[in-house]
Design a protein around this motif. Structure first.
Motif, PDB file in Angstrom:
ATOM      1  N   PRO A  80       0.730  -1.046   0.045  1.00  0.00           N
ATOM      2  CA  PRO A  80       0.011   0.044  -0.114  1.00  0.00           C
ATOM      3  C   PRO A  80       0.938   1.508  -0.117  1.00  0.00           C
ATOM      4  N   THR A  81       0.334   2.355  -0.337  1.00  0.00           N
ATOM      5  CA  THR A  81       0.787   3.630  -0.401  1.00  0.00           C
ATOM      6  C   THR A  81       0.802   4.084   1.187  1.00  0.00           C
ATOM      7  N   VAL A  82       2.032   4.320   1.548  1.00  0.00           N
ATOM      8  CA  VAL A  82       2.037   4.720   3.184  1.00  0.00           C
ATOM      9  C   VAL A  82       1.955   6.311   3.120  1.00  0.00           C
ATOM     10  N   VAL A  83       0.990   6.444   4.047  1.00  0.00           N
ATOM     11  CA  VAL A  83       0.713   8.135   4.317  1.00  0.00           C
ATOM     12  C   VAL A  83       1.001   8.341   5.592  1.00  0.00           C
ATOM     13  N   ASP A  84       1.885   9.655   5.997  1.00  0.00           N
ATOM     14  CA  ASP A  84       1.825   9.660   7.290  1.00  0.00           C
ATOM     15  C   ASP A  84       1.108  11.004   7.943  1.00  0.00           C
ATOM     16  N   VAL A  85       0.324  10.563   8.818  1.00  0.00           N
ATOM     17  CA  VAL A  85      -0.571  11.728   9.286  1.00  0.00           C
ATOM     18  C   VAL A  85      -0.202  11.953  10.821  1.00  0.00           C
ATOM     19  N   GLU A  86      -0.328  13.536  11.038  1.00  0.00           N
ATOM     20  CA  GLU A  86       0.134  13.702  12.211  1.00  0.00           C
ATOM     21  C   GLU A  86      -1.062  14.878  12.749  1.00  0.00           C
ATOM     22  N   ALA A  87      -1.764  14.612  13.665  1.00  0.00           N
ATOM     23  CA  ALA A  87      -2.912  15.580  14.104  1.00  0.00           C
ATOM     24  C   ALA A  87      -2.328  16.558  15.397  1.00  0.00           C
ATOM     25  N   TYR A  88      -2.786  17.760  15.066  1.00  0.00           N
ATOM     26  CA  TYR A  88      -2.298  18.572  16.249  1.00  0.00           C
ATOM     27  C   TYR A  88      -3.366  19.549  16.268  1.00  0.00           C
ATOM     28  N   GLN A  89      -3.097  20.549  17.594  1.00  0.00           N
ATOM     29  CA  GLN A  89      -4.144  21.340  17.638  1.00  0.00           C
ATOM     30  C   GLN A  89      -3.947  22.532  17.026  1.00  0.00           C
ATOM     31  N   PHE A  90      -4.653  23.004  15.683  1.00  0.00           N
ATOM     32  CA  PHE A  90      -5.702  22.301  15.499  1.00  0.00           C
ATOM     33  C   PHE A  90      -5.701  22.129  13.973  1.00  0.00           C
ATOM     34  N   GLY A  91      -5.300  20.933  13.571  1.00  0.00           N
ATOM     35  CA  GLY A  91      -5.407  20.821  12.175  1.00  0.00           C
ATOM     36  C   GLY A  91      -4.558  19.228  11.944  1.00  0.00           C
ATOM     37  N   TRP A  92      -4.120  19.036  10.587  1.00  0.00           N
ATOM     38  CA  TRP A  92      -3.631  18.039  10.383  1.00  0.00           C
ATOM     39  C   TRP A  92      -2.485  18.025   9.282  1.00  0.00           C
ATOM     40  N   ASN A  93      -1.384  17.232   9.628  1.00  0.00           N
ATOM     41  CA  ASN A  93      -0.267  17.302   8.437  1.00  0.00           C
ATOM     42  C   ASN A  93      -0.339  16.077   8.042  1.00  0.00           C
ATOM     43  N   ILE A  94      -0.659  15.930   6.832  1.00  0.00           N
ATOM     44  CA  ILE A  94      -0.792  14.701   5.866  1.00  0.00           C
ATOM     45  C   ILE A  94       0.214  14.811   4.756  1.00  0.00           C
ATOM     46  N   SER A  95       1.008  13.637   4.635  1.00  0.00           N
ATOM     47  CA  SER A  95       2.030  13.577   3.608  1.00  0.00           C
ATOM     48  C   SER A  95       1.579  13.614   2.234  1.00  0.00           C
ATOM     49  N   GLN A  96       0.325  13.019   1.979  1.00  0.00           N
ATOM     50  CA  GLN A  96      -0.256  12.837   0.632  1.00  0.00           C
ATOM     51  C   GLN A  96      -1.751  12.681   0.760  1.00  0.00           C
ATOM     52  N   GLU A 106      -2.294   2.948   3.382  1.00  0.00           N
ATOM     53  CA  GLU A 106      -2.075   2.906   4.626  1.00  0.00           C
ATOM     54  C   GLU A 106      -1.800   4.199   5.478  1.00  0.00           C
ATOM     55  N   PHE A 107      -2.617   4.400   6.024  1.00  0.00           N
ATOM     56  CA  PHE A 107      -2.383   5.601   7.059  1.00  0.00           C
ATOM     57  C   PHE A 107      -1.873   5.465   8.381  1.00  0.00           C
ATOM     58  N   GLU A 108      -0.741   5.994   8.749  1.00  0.00           N
ATOM     59  CA  GLU A 108      -0.005   5.779   9.739  1.00  0.00           C
ATOM     60  C   GLU A 108      -0.297   7.286  10.577  1.00  0.00           C
ATOM     61  N   VAL A 109      -1.115   6.812  11.612  1.00  0.00           N
ATOM     62  CA  VAL A 109      -1.711   8.182  12.350  1.00  0.00           C
ATOM     63  C   VAL A 109      -0.828   8.238  13.789  1.00  0.00           C
ATOM     64  N   THR A 110      -0.625   9.688  13.682  1.00  0.00           N
ATOM     65  CA  THR A 110       0.029   9.809  15.330  1.00  0.00           C
ATOM     66  C   THR A 110      -0.402  11.308  15.591  1.00  0.00           C
ATOM     67  N   SER A 111      -0.154  11.757  16.692  1.00  0.00           N
ATOM     68  CA  SER A 111      -0.367  13.198  17.090  1.00  0.00           C
ATOM     69  C   SER A 111       0.738  14.004  17.748  1.00  0.00           C
ATOM     70  N   ALA A 112       0.715  15.284  17.536  1.00  0.00           N
ATOM     71  CA  ALA A 112       1.841  15.964  17.911  1.00  0.00           C
ATOM     72  C   ALA A 112       1.535  16.464  19.585  1.00  0.00           C
ATOM     73  N   ASP A 113       0.148  16.353  20.164  1.00  0.00           N
ATOM     74  CA  ASP A 113       0.116  16.948  21.419  1.00  0.00           C
ATOM     75  C   ASP A 113      -0.850  16.310  21.943  1.00  0.00           C
ATOM     76  N   VAL A 114      -2.211  16.342  21.769  1.00  0.00           N
ATOM     77  CA  VAL A 114      -3.136  15.629  22.720  1.00  0.00           C
ATOM     78  C   VAL A 114      -3.704  14.455  21.817  1.00  0.00           C
TER      79      VAL A 114
END
Ligand code: CU
Length: 173
Positions: A80-96, A106-114
């Motif tokens: 699968p296409t691997v996509v990095d997802v980082e959530a933060y207050q208040f938005g998303w960093n998505i690599s694609q 394949e979404f690899e999901v994490t968070s920068a804060d909460v």
């Protein structure tokens, strides 16, 4: 109609129970030598018990030998296409954010804060898949879009005043 049927059925089954009790009561009067019967069925119990243990052991080993499941989710040669997802207050960093129909992702999901919630919605606001976005932890979620369109990523966990602004679009062509 149901009432008499239930009544008659109950009567029939109750008479079965009465007959069974009667037979047991009658039989209990006669003396029988239980030694040989006991021996025979203890043997049978040991045999079938051991057989069951061996069978279940074999099934368990056979079905669990691939654990942990580290093979690709879409099978060999279909990475699968691997996509990095980082959530933060208040938005998303998505690599694609642009994908094709039928492309395994394949979404690899994490968070920068909460803790946030990563949810993918279609145009009718039906949720397609979701996972938690947790700090210092990566959750993986797989999806293959069947239809072209614009999909929305929304935060699914109340994370602060501007939680409702955590919206990101992904396009599938
Ligand atoms: Cu959030």
């Amino acid at each position: 109609m149901i009432q008499p049927v239930a009544w008659i059925t109950s009567l029939i089954f109750m008479s079965f129970v009465v007959i069974a009790f009667g037979l047991v009561a009658l039989k209990s009067k006669g003396k029988r030598d239980y030694g040989p019967i006991k021996k025979k069925w203890y043997k049978a119990r040991t045999f079938y018990g051991s057989l069951l243990v061996i069978l279940m052991l074999a099934v368990t080993i056979y079905t669990l030998r691939d654990l942990p499941y580290n093979q690709p989710a879409y099978g060999e040669g279909n990475e699968p296409t691997v996509v990095d997802v980082e959530a933060y207050q208040f938005g998303w960093n998505i690599s694609q954010t642009e994908f094709s129909v039928g492309e395994p992702i394949e979404f690899e999901v994490t968070s920068a804060d909460v803790t946030h919630g990563f949810g993918i919605y279609d145009e009718d606001m039906n949720i397609l898949t979701q996972t938690q976005a947790m700090p210092d932890y990566t959750n993986t979620v797989y999806i293959t879009f069947d239809e072209p369109g614009t999909y929305e990523i929304l935060c699914m966990e109340y994370c602060g005043l501007a939680h409702h602004l955590m919206i990101e679009e992904i396009t599938v062509k």
